[in-house]
Design a protein around this motif. Sequence first.
Motif, PDB file in Angstrom:
ATOM      1  N   PRO A 137     100.390  78.415   3.932  1.00 18.01           N
ATOM      2  CA  PRO A 137      99.321  77.416   3.887  1.00 18.01           C
ATOM      3  C   PRO A 137      98.860  76.892   5.201  1.00 18.01           C
ATOM      4  O   PRO A 137      99.453  76.150   5.954  1.00 18.01           O
ATOM      5  CB  PRO A 137      99.852  76.362   2.882  1.00 18.01           C
ATOM      6  CG  PRO A 137     100.959  76.915   2.193  1.00 18.01           C
ATOM      7  CD  PRO A 137     101.619  77.846   3.324  1.00 18.01           C
ATOM      8  N   PRO A 138      97.510  76.915   5.447  1.00 20.93           N
ATOM      9  CA  PRO A 138      96.961  76.535   6.809  1.00 20.93           C
ATOM     10  C   PRO A 138      96.726  74.803   6.941  1.00 20.93           C
ATOM     11  O   PRO A 138      96.644  74.383   7.935  1.00 20.93           O
ATOM     12  CB  PRO A 138      95.590  77.015   6.674  1.00 20.93           C
ATOM     13  CG  PRO A 138      95.165  77.328   5.600  1.00 20.93           C
ATOM     14  CD  PRO A 138      96.666  77.696   4.725  1.00 20.93           C
ATOM     15  N   ASP A 139      96.727  74.268   5.645  1.00 23.19           N
ATOM     16  CA  ASP A 139      96.387  72.759   5.708  1.00 23.19           C
ATOM     17  C   ASP A 139      97.724  71.885   5.135  1.00 23.19           C
ATOM     18  O   ASP A 139      97.464  70.730   4.648  1.00 23.19           O
ATOM     19  CB  ASP A 139      95.188  72.599   4.599  1.00 23.19           C
ATOM     20  CG  ASP A 139      95.317  73.279   3.220  1.00 23.19           C
ATOM     21  OD1 ASP A 139      96.604  73.789   3.073  1.00 23.19           O
ATOM     22  OD2 ASP A 139      94.562  72.985   2.315  1.00 23.19           O
ATOM     23  N   VAL A 140      98.681  72.441   5.851  1.00 29.45           N
ATOM     24  CA  VAL A 140      99.869  71.385   5.395  1.00 29.45           C
ATOM     25  C   VAL A 140     100.561  71.272   6.742  1.00 29.45           C
ATOM     26  O   VAL A 140     100.465  71.874   7.738  1.00 29.45           O
ATOM     27  CB  VAL A 140     101.044  72.247   4.358  1.00 29.45           C
ATOM     28  CG1 VAL A 140     100.150  72.398   3.139  1.00 29.45           C
ATOM     29  CG2 VAL A 140     101.549  73.458   4.910  1.00 29.45           C
ATOM     30  N   PRO A 141     101.563  70.109   6.957  1.00 26.12           N
ATOM     31  CA  PRO A 141     102.299  69.813   8.266  1.00 26.12           C
ATOM     32  C   PRO A 141     102.837  71.117   8.545  1.00 26.12           C
ATOM     33  O   PRO A 141     103.319  72.135   7.846  1.00 26.12           O
ATOM     34  CB  PRO A 141     103.117  68.720   7.672  1.00 26.12           C
ATOM     35  CG  PRO A 141     102.523  68.316   6.477  1.00 26.12           C
ATOM     36  CD  PRO A 141     101.955  69.299   5.762  1.00 26.12           C
ATOM     37  N   GLU A 142     103.420  71.317   9.862  1.00 25.70           N
ATOM     38  CA  GLU A 142     103.752  72.207  10.490  1.00 25.70           C
ATOM     39  C   GLU A 142     105.216  72.408   9.754  1.00 25.70           C
ATOM     40  O   GLU A 142     105.524  73.646   9.728  1.00 25.70           O
ATOM     41  CB  GLU A 142     104.045  71.903  12.039  1.00 25.70           C
ATOM     42  CG  GLU A 142     104.901  73.118  12.937  1.00 25.70           C
ATOM     43  CD  GLU A 142     104.733  73.003  14.266  1.00 25.70           C
ATOM     44  OE1 GLU A 142     105.947  72.683  14.685  1.00 25.70           O
ATOM     45  OE2 GLU A 142     103.510  72.882  14.888  1.00 25.70           O
ATOM     46  N   ASP A 143     106.118  71.409   9.332  1.00 30.42           N
ATOM     47  CA  ASP A 143     107.310  71.607   8.894  1.00 30.42           C
ATOM     48  C   ASP A 143     107.048  72.305   7.516  1.00 30.42           C
ATOM     49  O   ASP A 143     107.982  73.320   7.268  1.00 30.42           O
ATOM     50  CB  ASP A 143     107.937  70.495   8.670  1.00 30.42           C
ATOM     51  CG  ASP A 143     108.535  69.689   9.813  1.00 30.42           C
ATOM     52  OD1 ASP A 143     108.613  70.495  10.807  1.00 30.42           O
ATOM     53  OD2 ASP A 143     108.900  68.493   9.737  1.00 30.42           O
ATOM     54  N   ALA A 144     106.126  72.399   6.871  1.00 29.40           N
ATOM     55  CA  ALA A 144     105.877  72.790   5.576  1.00 29.40           C
ATOM     56  C   ALA A 144     105.572  74.424   6.001  1.00 29.40           C
ATOM     57  O   ALA A 144     105.887  75.369   5.131  1.00 29.40           O
ATOM     58  CB  ALA A 144     104.894  72.528   4.765  1.00 29.40           C
ATOM     59  N   GLN A 145     104.774  74.691   6.953  1.00 29.82           N
ATOM     60  CA  GLN A 145     104.515  75.910   7.388  1.00 29.82           C
ATOM     61  C   GLN A 145     105.599  76.817   7.782  1.00 29.82           C
ATOM     62  O   GLN A 145     105.804  78.135   7.418  1.00 29.82           O
ATOM     63  CB  GLN A 145     103.260  75.812   8.550  1.00 29.82           C
ATOM     64  CG  GLN A 145     102.105  75.496   8.112  1.00 29.82           C
ATOM     65  CD  GLN A 145     101.063  75.471   9.208  1.00 29.82           C
ATOM     66  OE1 GLN A 145     101.260  75.586  10.437  1.00 29.82           O
ATOM     67  NE2 GLN A 145      99.708  75.515   8.767  1.00 29.82           N
ATOM     68  N   ALA A 146     106.613  76.073   8.588  1.00 26.77           N
ATOM     69  CA  ALA A 146     107.787  76.942   8.887  1.00 26.77           C
ATOM     70  C   ALA A 146     108.629  77.160   7.636  1.00 26.77           C
ATOM     71  O   ALA A 146     109.173  78.230   7.785  1.00 26.77           O
ATOM     72  CB  ALA A 146     108.514  75.839   9.942  1.00 26.77           C
ATOM     73  N   ARG A 244     106.861  82.848  16.627  1.00 28.35           N
ATOM     74  CA  ARG A 244     105.575  81.998  17.073  1.00 28.35           C
ATOM     75  C   ARG A 244     104.802  82.702  18.098  1.00 28.35           C
ATOM     76  O   ARG A 244     105.329  83.258  19.196  1.00 28.35           O
ATOM     77  CB  ARG A 244     106.144  80.701  17.745  1.00 28.35           C
ATOM     78  CG  ARG A 244     107.142  79.714  16.699  1.00 28.35           C
ATOM     79  CD  ARG A 244     106.398  79.539  15.547  1.00 28.35           C
ATOM     80  NE  ARG A 244     105.304  78.346  15.703  1.00 28.35           N
ATOM     81  CZ  ARG A 244     105.128  77.082  15.802  1.00 28.35           C
ATOM     82  NH1 ARG A 244     106.601  76.533  15.254  1.00 28.35           N
ATOM     83  NH2 ARG A 244     104.049  76.389  15.851  1.00 28.35           N
ATOM     84  N   LEU A 245     103.498  82.791  17.502  1.00 28.13           N
ATOM     85  CA  LEU A 245     102.353  83.786  18.360  1.00 28.13           C
ATOM     86  C   LEU A 245     101.517  82.875  19.178  1.00 28.13           C
ATOM     87  O   LEU A 245     101.038  82.071  18.465  1.00 28.13           O
ATOM     88  CB  LEU A 245     101.903  84.696  17.368  1.00 28.13           C
ATOM     89  CG  LEU A 245     102.539  85.792  16.800  1.00 28.13           C
ATOM     90  CD1 LEU A 245     101.757  86.462  15.777  1.00 28.13           C
ATOM     91  CD2 LEU A 245     102.992  86.917  17.947  1.00 28.13           C
ATOM     92  N   ASP A 246     101.267  83.471  20.327  1.00 29.84           N
ATOM     93  CA  ASP A 246     100.009  83.019  21.108  1.00 29.84           C
ATOM     94  C   ASP A 246      99.137  84.177  20.915  1.00 29.84           C
ATOM     95  O   ASP A 246      99.511  85.463  21.507  1.00 29.84           O
ATOM     96  CB  ASP A 246     100.206  82.847  22.394  1.00 29.84           C
ATOM     97  CG  ASP A 246     101.112  81.627  22.899  1.00 29.84           C
ATOM     98  OD1 ASP A 246     101.272  80.785  21.729  1.00 29.84           O
ATOM     99  OD2 ASP A 246     101.921  81.520  23.996  1.00 29.84           O
ATOM    100  N   VAL A 247      98.043  84.171  20.344  1.00 31.55           N
ATOM    101  CA  VAL A 247      97.062  85.262  20.244  1.00 31.55           C
ATOM    102  C   VAL A 247      95.947  85.031  20.971  1.00 31.55           C
ATOM    103  O   VAL A 247      95.378  84.286  20.992  1.00 31.55           O
ATOM    104  CB  VAL A 247      96.727  85.234  18.559  1.00 31.55           C
ATOM    105  CG1 VAL A 247      98.021  85.456  17.716  1.00 31.55           C
ATOM    106  CG2 VAL A 247      95.900  84.108  17.964  1.00 31.55           C
TER     107      VAL A 247
END
Length: 251
Positions: A137-146, A244-247
């Motif tokens: 999900p793009p619209d949740v806190p970083e912890d949730a994305q992790a 983790r990516l730098d794109v």
Amino acid sequence: MVTAGYDGFPGAVGVSRLRVYDWPTVDGLPGGGTPHLHLTCGEGYVVTAGSGTVQTLTTSGYRETALEPGTVAWFTPGTIHRLTNGANSTTGTNGGGLEITVVMQNRGLPEAGDAVLTLPPDLLADAETYAEAVRIPPDVPEDAQADAARARRDLATRWFLELRDATEGGDPEPLAEFQRAAAALVRPRLDDWERRWREGARAATDATGAQLAALRDGDPHHLTGARVAATGPGARGRFGMCGRLDVYPDL
């Protein structure tokens, strides 16, 4: 948009910087990425820091390739690959902090879906089911994305281990079934992929052919259009499949 003259990044390849996940894995490794394959794109690694392995699975079998600074490794489409961050059985050493510059064939195709994670068959049944299974999900806190990235990694790893065990045990059918499902899953994207290929890698090759022909005729006119370009990452620290990516989206 790539023009017929092609002045994009050499060879129309894609580049990203990767820091492999250091989350412990379901099979007890210090860290690692999400197993997956690409349907039409080869992939290359230039290791810049840390150590680990890339575990690969093909119809020819399972393999581990040690990675350390200075290593350049690559593989062809259809290779299921999984980066591990830390200890590896190839060298018998501990490591970690694996950082890689990733070079992808056919710039734009990987971002357009040219990757399928090793998920269980029921999650590969159709595009909607698969998309929901791999979504972060793009619209949740970083912890949730992790949490989402780690959950999909662990799910894909478990099925990767099943595929590896079956292949090493002499049963090729689970891997063949996964390959068939992956091919069926991406079939609706092929027209878009062909357009991207024509505007990218094919245009780059055609430009070289035209330049060679011009030089044979004593015409150096294309040299007058030389230019220089530079860019930075379009996004930093994105949760990718392997870390983790730098794109760099606009090469």
